[in-house]
Design an enzyme around this catalytic site. Structure first.
Site, short mmCIF file in Angstrom:
data_model
loop_
_atom_site.label_atom_id
_atom_site.label_comp_id
_atom_site.label_asym_id
_atom_site.label_seq_id
_atom_site.Cartn_x
_atom_site.Cartn_y
_atom_site.Cartn_z
N ASP A 78 -1.87 59.19 104.60
CA ASP A 78 -1.84 60.23 105.80
C ASP A 78 -1.36 59.84 106.79
O ASP A 78 -2.23 60.25 107.59
CB ASP A 78 -2.19 61.48 105.68
CG ASP A 78 -3.68 60.85 105.10
OD1 ASP A 78 -4.44 59.48 105.78
OD2 ASP A 78 -4.76 61.63 106.20
N HIS A 88 -11.43 52.91 108.92
CA HIS A 88 -11.49 53.03 108.30
C HIS A 88 -10.39 52.11 106.68
O HIS A 88 -10.90 51.73 105.91
CB HIS A 88 -11.59 54.68 107.92
CG HIS A 88 -12.05 55.22 109.35
ND1 HIS A 88 -13.93 55.34 108.74
CD2 HIS A 88 -12.39 55.40 110.06
CE1 HIS A 88 -14.22 55.68 109.80
NE2 HIS A 88 -13.36 56.42 110.84
C1 BDR Z 1 -10.33 58.86 107.45
O1 BDR Z 1 -9.87 59.85 107.46
C2 BDR Z 1 -8.04 59.74 108.40
O2 BDR Z 1 -8.36 60.31 109.93
C3 BDR Z 1 -7.98 58.27 108.73
O3 BDR Z 1 -6.60 57.65 108.58
C4 BDR Z 1 -9.24 57.74 107.70
O4 BDR Z 1 -8.20 57.57 106.62
C5 BDR Z 1 -11.23 58.43 108.46
O5 BDR Z 1 -12.99 59.60 108.03
CA CA Z 2 -6.15 58.09 106.30
#
Ligand code: BDR
Ligand code: CA
Length: 310
Positions: free
Chosen positions: A10, A242
């Site tokens: 995403d 992340h």
């Molecule tokens: C996840 O949430 C999204 O905002 C980031 O892209 C990542 O995949 C982290 O909690």
């Molecule tokens: Ca993500």
């Protein structure tokens, strides 16, 4: 031979760092990107996925559009203050040249897994709707998927979107609970490790000394994401790593220590999206997930920097 992966994504600022790192890594063969709602609405994340394959000449990699809503729950409003309204730090990027393929994300996942039985790793770094849909439409693929390496969840620390839930799991908790019961191996790269891998302003200064399409794009889209981390966690320009940590796991799993445990996902109420590790097997019988519990953070950061600057 390079490992075939499908990144379900995403994009997203950290998705962008993850995808550019993956595309620059000879150990990985990105056979497709599948888009999912999450950091922005599906039209936007699909356009961003196309922009990312086009950025450094990977236009031949197909992009399949995924689900615009979760499996069962209502779509929650998109938090545009985290990644920007456009998922690209409010930089208003030009439209991509290409288009998404005709197949849906779930169809693309099913067809690719069936074309390469036992060879494909799914790497979801957003809500798990597309993966759950693929498993529901064609349950037979579970035994043909080599592994699912997902970014999401937290078993030993607080959540980020709520006191108990990580965002990707929270946005489609039913889908996540389906994936945690899949019969193929599942690896969870959650906040337990991704919050230990911290990209600091100094790290970015070094990264941005080398100018290429990837580092230049990251430099442009980063400020909104840094501001969010500062507002929410007082990080003064640093960010948690992340999605790129999931890619680092795919390149070098030796950078992580995992523990095998059944994981349950709460699907409603205050604890929606909470991932619970049933360490002592007190709940019903469930397959085990390999949960990343320790990480060599400087190893992950060095690896990402090396890939983005070469
Ligand atoms: C996840 O949430 C999204 O905002 C980031 O892209 C990542 O995949 C982290 O909690
Ligand atoms: Ca993500």
């Amino acid at each position: 031979m390079a490992q075939k992966i499908i990144i379900d994504t995403d994009p997203g600022v950290d998705d962008t760092i993850a995808i550019t790192t993956a595309l620059r890594s000879p150990e990985l063969e990105v056979v497709g990107l599948t888009s999912i709602f999450g950091n922005a609405v599906i039209e936007t994340t699909t356009q961003n996925a196309l922009r990312l394959v086009e950025l450094e000449g990977h236009d031949s990699i197909p992009v399949a559009r995924g689900s615009e809503v979760p499996l069962l729950m209502e779509l929650e409003s998109i938090a545009s203050d985290v990644h920007g309204r456009d998922g690209m730090g409010n930089t208003n990027p030009p439209p991509p040249k290409g288009k998404a393929i005709e197949k849906s994300a779930a169809e693309f996942i099913i067809d690719t897994v069936r074309a390469y039985p036992g060879e494909v790793i799914l790497a979801p770094v957003g809500p798990l709707t597309n993966i759950a849909l693929a498993l529901e439409i064609d349950p037979g693929i579970a035994s043909l998927i080599k592994k699912i390496v997902l970014m999401g969840g937290a078993v030993s620390i607080a959540g980020n979107i709520s006191p108990v839930a990580e965002a990707n799991i929270y946005h489609d908790a039913h889908a996540a609970d389906i994936v945690m019961q899949a019969s193929c191996p599942v690896v969870m790269v959650g906040l337990d490790v991704t919050e230990q891998v911290i990209m600091t302003p100094q790290y970015f200064a070094e990264l941005f000394k080398v100018e290429n399409p990837a580092t230049n794009l990251i430099k442009r889209i980063l400020p909104v994401y840094q501001e969010y981390h500062d507002r929410f966690r007082g990080m003064g320009g640093s960010i948690h790593t992340h999605d790129p940590s999931a890619i680092a796991y795919l390149i070098d799993p030796g950078l992580f220590k995992t523990q095998s445990v059944p994981v349950f996902v709460e699907t409603e109420g205050h604890c929606q999206g909470k991932t619970t590790a049933d360490w002592h097997k007190q709940w019903e019988n469930r397959v085990e997930t390999e949960v990343c519990m320790e990480v060599d953070s400087s190893g992950v950061l060095d690896l990402i920097k090396e890939r983005l600057t070469k």
